[in-house]
Enzyme design. Structure first.
Site, PDB file in Angstrom:
ATOM      1  N   GLU A  12      -9.570   6.113   7.369  1.00  0.00           N
ATOM      2  CA  GLU A  12      -8.140   6.379   7.228  1.00  0.00           C
ATOM      3  C   GLU A  12      -7.777   7.682   6.519  1.00  0.00           C
ATOM      4  O   GLU A  12      -6.818   8.351   6.918  1.00  0.00           O
ATOM      5  CB  GLU A  12      -7.481   5.214   6.470  1.00  0.00           C
ATOM      6  CG  GLU A  12      -7.483   3.915   7.239  1.00  0.00           C
ATOM      7  CD  GLU A  12      -7.224   2.723   6.332  1.00  0.00           C
ATOM      8  OE1 GLU A  12      -8.070   2.455   5.449  1.00  0.00           O
ATOM      9  OE2 GLU A  12      -6.188   2.081   6.472  1.00  0.00           O
TER      10      GLU A  12
ATOM     11  N   ARG B 178       0.818  -1.214   0.000  1.00  0.00           N
ATOM     12  CA  ARG B 178       0.000   0.000   0.000  1.00  0.00           C
ATOM     13  C   ARG B 178       0.853   1.267   0.000  1.00  0.00           C
ATOM     14  O   ARG B 178       0.414   2.312  -0.465  1.00  0.00           O
ATOM     15  CB  ARG B 178      -1.017  -0.011   1.153  1.00  0.00           C
ATOM     16  CG  ARG B 178      -2.162   0.975   0.936  1.00  0.00           C
ATOM     17  CD  ARG B 178      -3.234   0.879   2.008  1.00  0.00           C
ATOM     18  NE  ARG B 178      -4.379   0.064   1.638  1.00  0.00           N
ATOM     19  CZ  ARG B 178      -5.475   0.528   1.027  1.00  0.00           C
ATOM     20  NH1 ARG B 178      -5.584   1.806   0.706  1.00  0.00           N
ATOM     21  NH2 ARG B 178      -6.467  -0.290   0.735  1.00  0.00           N
TER      22      ARG B 178
END
Lengths: 774, 156
Positions: A720, A317
């Site tokens: 997030e 990621r």
């Protein structure tokens, strides 16, 4: 009859447990009544970062007062492994080798927690020390990785770098972060009949706990039930890190037939459990005189610790977000998930994405200084655009780009350019205090990159009195997921939300769930609950059509009632009648995120269903004599699509920003030369306190937001993305620091920008500036 | 060896036989079942365990139960009047001054002590007062708002 229900979607509804939180009635696991005979479990841990274990003598522990059981590796009935990715690299208890200071070697169960802690100290463990690998730099030399690296590439970055008008390279260090959930790790296990056990665990991932407990007990999954009503914060730190405490409590419970509770104290929690990965980023960027990027090569080397845990997907990621909002025509990104003799780093809000994005923003900053332009200009110049400027390094086109719209709105509302002028004038006059400003955007991909996790289940019962029981696979850690999903169900049935009973997440009701992570909680569980509610609604409509002899399309769910042709019946009347007519009033619901696919081997696919966007403008004042600073003003504009609950979303944005700001400024993890964590309590590890929050904090949700994809009521994930708004805080300090060298030198201020580091950067810039002048 | 401690907790007289080293928070949670007072850091820094002793806020994980002998202790459970929340509790609920809720009891208890000392605290005074209470979720924005509102309704 009311025209609206209470608790519909879009309503800024308060947290469902708010009244219990403020009155001390919200029950966390340590608050549950303890069953008679409960044993308290404590872990004995390694004092060495890397060593052969030459002797373990646990007899003194067994002989200690109140001790009922001592467990070491040989006592594990099933497998001595809790690796979440099944790489078999994470033993519950070390045997002949310890690989970090804090690694569990044994557990002791005693009558009281105090006795268990005292007994744990009595073990005799002898070591033959080995050389520990502690830093990313040292690990790079060994080349040892915990999992396979990833490469994302498009175009020919090496050739484009050679041909670029201008080129520069550098290295950036990025610090880690402790989760510092206020409620520490905890699990309580209750033994059942035969092979059964129930574990109440503070976890974001009950199914994972179930799987691990079964694995370690050598029992099938159906013997293990895992339950969680709420957590006192998690932030990714309870995605896998609860496994250890749950399996140890479960083993004690099964071996003794008594309930068992494992709760480390704060210091041990910080020493034993994983954190946000720290990174070393090497970058090489080619660009033209206008600051437009031609080519990017970056390597993201991460300190993963002693085992793989989730480091594979975390470092993946970081690559997925190294572009942030910017188009890289030629790009090659490489991850290096490195093995070190430190705690096994894990998920933390953003999951590697924030570190990737920081790397991308460093490129922008470098180019701005190299070309003498404002960083905001460079940002805007490099945004994804239409046509041939829309492809990410993983070959997914950016189709929902609103970065420019958000930046321009915030530029205006924050008065960026006017304040830029004012700050320049101020800094020319002010010798000790220097101000800085930065406006940074965020684009964050939503979905688990491992496609199989993008599924969710729910269970809805309607009782004959019209009250509703709701269960789903998502967990509540304070973010308000339970409230949002209950709003969805209230909306579907058109009943007041107090008719919807929110119940604990349990593997016994909804199986095979994914972690409440990757910001996906309300997207996925909201959809699953909606599917369950709609299945029941369909049956109610069929029943009503038949019972009252009206066409289906003349049946309408109105607030608290149902219109059937020309008459209205109360919802509770309909449900009772339906029951009497033998209509099933319970349903499961299931959802899988559409459109996504990802081929890791080729580095191509559509890992993300959509992107969430935002931007923040932060102004800081730095004292260049001490390196201390404060944040004078923060303006945020954030995209949550069409919000399910603006009040809860605002909370996520505000809290996310401050957590990101803390990570990049004051939160510093420090391991000594032997690999012992020296910042293992809030006395030495400083998270933002109330006084650290920005003096002026203007937070806005993007108006008229929509998700172009068909998500739950067209909302967007919000867990997030806001954390990365905190990047503007780092860049604001950097901007202030740059003023000491008249903005001619890129400060290369690496996070965490502690006052010490800020001061050192000021000194470095001043020295370089003097050299340049002489 | 145990000692007897006597105190008034939330208006009720209590007496307990405890080891001398027993902390007030242990007495409250383990002996009296008042689990609204939380233990966050174990080391007197996070503020999740704040209660009032003789009207002043204290971190109950720093204080021995024996030190409170003869004292008046108020915990988060002792604030509400039946079903009616204390104005500061109501303000935290109303202004979303919480997320996971773990720090909330300590925040509320600290905030009430602040307002008892200073009926109209400024935003700066609220920030400074809360240095000893950590929240990891909210970013403090709504906590400050809640205390401001709670102070006003306590005064009114």
């Amino acid at each position: 009859m009311s025209d609206t229900i209470i608790g519909a979607v879009r309503e800024p509804r308060r947290h469902d447990s708010g009244h219990k939180h403020v009155s001390g009635q919200a029950v966390y696991i340590d608050d549950l009544p303890e069953p008679v005979g409960l044993l308290h479990v404590y872990l004995g841990i390694s004092t060495e970062a890397h060593a052969r274990v030459t002797r373990i003598d646990l007899d003194p522990v067994r002989a200690a007062e109140g001790v009922a059981l001592v467990l070491a590796a040989a006592d594990i009935p099933g497998e001595n492994d809790i690796s979440p990715t099944h790489r078999h690299d994470e033993p519950v208890f070390a045997t002949d080798l310890v690989e970090y200071a804090g690694q569990p070697i044994f557990a002791v169960a005693a009558r009281t927690r105090d006795l268990a802690r005292r007994a744990a100290r009595l073990a005799i463990v002898e070591y033959e020390p080995l050389e520990p690998v502690l830093s990313v730099e040292a690990a790079k030399k060994t080349g040892k990785m915990v999992t396979e690296p990833l490469v994302l590439s498009r175009g020919d970055a090496a050739a484009a770098l050679q041909q670029a008008d201008r080129r520069l390279s550098g290295r950036m260090e990025i610090g880690g972060q402790d989760h510092f959930y206020l409620e520490g790790q905890i699990a309580m296990a209750l033994p059942g009949e035969d092979d059964e056990v129930t574990v109440i665990s503070s976890t974001q991932h009950p199914t994972e706990i179930q799987r691990m407990v079964a694995h370690v007990l050598g029992a099938p999954a159906n013997a293990v039930t895992v339950e969680v009503r709420r957590m006192g914060g998690a932030f990714g730190g309870k995605e896998t890190q609860g496994n250890l405490f749950a399996v140890v409590a479960a083993m004690v419970a099964k071996k003794t037939g008594r309930a068992a509770k494992a709760r480390p104290d704060r210091d041990d929690d910080m020493i034993i459990t994983g954190k946000r990965h720290d990174f070393l980023v090497d970058y090489d960027v080619g660009f033209d005189d206008d600051g437009r990027i031609d080519a990017v090569e970056m390597t993201f080397a991460a300190r993963c610790g002693w085992s793989s845990d989730l480091s594979g997907p975390v470092t993946d990621r970081s690559l997925f977000h190294a572009d942030n909002c910017y188009f890289y025509p030629n790009v090659r990104l490489t991850s290096e998930p490195l093995k070190t003799n430190t705690v096994s780093n894990t998920a933390f809000r953003g999951f590697g994405g924030p570190q990737g994005m920081l790397g991308g923003e460093r490129l922008i900053e470098e180019i701005a200084f190299a070309t003498g332009k404002d960083p905001l200009e460079i940002r805007k110049r490099n945004l994804y655009g239409g046509g041939d400027r829309s492809l990410t390094p993983y070959h997914q086109p950016v189709e929902d780009n609103i970065a420019l719209e958000i930046i321009e709105q915030l530029e205006e509302s924050s008065g960026y350019w006017r304040r830029r002028e004012e700050i320049g004038a101020y800094n020319r006059e002010s010798r000790v205090l220097k101000r800085g400003i930065a406006l940074t955007p965020v684009k964050f991909g939503i979905s688990f990159t491992a496609t199989q996790y993008n599924q969710a289940g729910a269970l809805v019962h309607v009782y004959t009195d019209g009250s509703i029981h709701l269960n789903h696979g998502g967990t509540e850690m304070g973010q308000g997921l339970y409230t949002k999903v209950a709003q969805v169900v209230a909306e579907e049935f058109q009943v007041d939300i107090d008719r919807v009973k929110i119940t604990s997440t349990t593997t016994g009701k909804v199986p095979n769930t994914s972690a409440t992570a990757a910001s996906s909680g309300s997207d996925m569980n909201g959809m699953a609950a909606q599917a369950a509610a709609r299945a029941i609604k369909e049956r109610l409509i069929d029943f009503a059509a038949e019972n009252w002899g009206v066409p289906r399309e003349q049946i309408l769910f109105l607030p608290g009632r149902v219109r059937v042709g020309n008459q209205e019946v109360a919802f509770s009347e309909l449900t009772l009648k339906a029951y009497n007519a033998r209509v099933q009033l319970s349903s499961t619901g299931f959802y899988k995120t559409p459109k996504i696919h990802w081929d890791r081997d080729t580095g191509r696919g559509r890992p993300f269903y959509y992107f969430a966007y935002g931007a923040a403008c932060t102004e800081a004042t730095v004292d260049v004599l001490s390196g201390e600073y404060r944040f004078d003003r923060v303006d945020i504009l954030h995209d949550v699509g069409n919000s399910l609950n603006p009040a809860l979303d605002m909370g996520q944005i505000e809290g996310g920003f401050v957590q990101g700001m803390g990570w990049l400024t004051m939160e510093e993890l420090w391991w000594d030369e032997k690999g012992a964590l020296r910042t293992h309590a809030p006395s030495t590890y400083k998270i933002p306190a109330c006084g650290d929050r920005p003096r002026v904090f203007n937070v806005e949700i993007l108006q008229n937001g929509q998700n172009r994809e068909d998500t739950i009521y067209r909302s967007k994930a919000v867990g997030e993305p806001p954390l990365m708004l905190g990047i503007s805080a780092l860049h604001a300090i950097s901007d202030a620091v740059a003023s000491v060298a008249d903005h001619r030198i890129c400060p290369r201020l690496d996070p965490p920008a502690t006052p010490e580091r800020v001061l050192m950067t000021v000194e470095r810039l001043r020295a370089a500036s003097r050299e340049g002048a002489s | 060896m145990t000692i007897t401690v006597n105190m008034t907790v939330n208006g009720k007289d209590v007496s307990a036989e405890v080891e001398p080293r027993t902390l007030l928070v242990q007495l409250l949670r383990e002996n009296l079942g008042l689990t609204g007072t939380h233990v966050g850091c174990d080391t007197s820094q996070c503020g999740a365990c704040v209660v009032h002793v003789d009207g002043e806020s204290v971190k109950s994980c720093t204080l021995l139960a024996a030190q409170c002998d003869g004292g008046q202790v108020t915990t988060i459970e002792g604030l509400a009047d039946g079903d009616t929340l204390h104005p500061m509790q109501e303000a935290f609920r109303e202004h979303h001054g919480l997320q996971c809720g773990f720090c909330t009891p300590g925040m509320v208890m600290s905030a009430i002590d602040l307002v008892n000392r200073n009926g109209a605290p400024s935003e700066t005074e609220i920030r400074e007062w809360l240095e000893g209470n950590i929240c990891r979720c909210t970013g403090y924005h709504n906590i400050v708002k809640a205390i401001d509102a709670g102070a006003k309704s306590m005064g009114g």
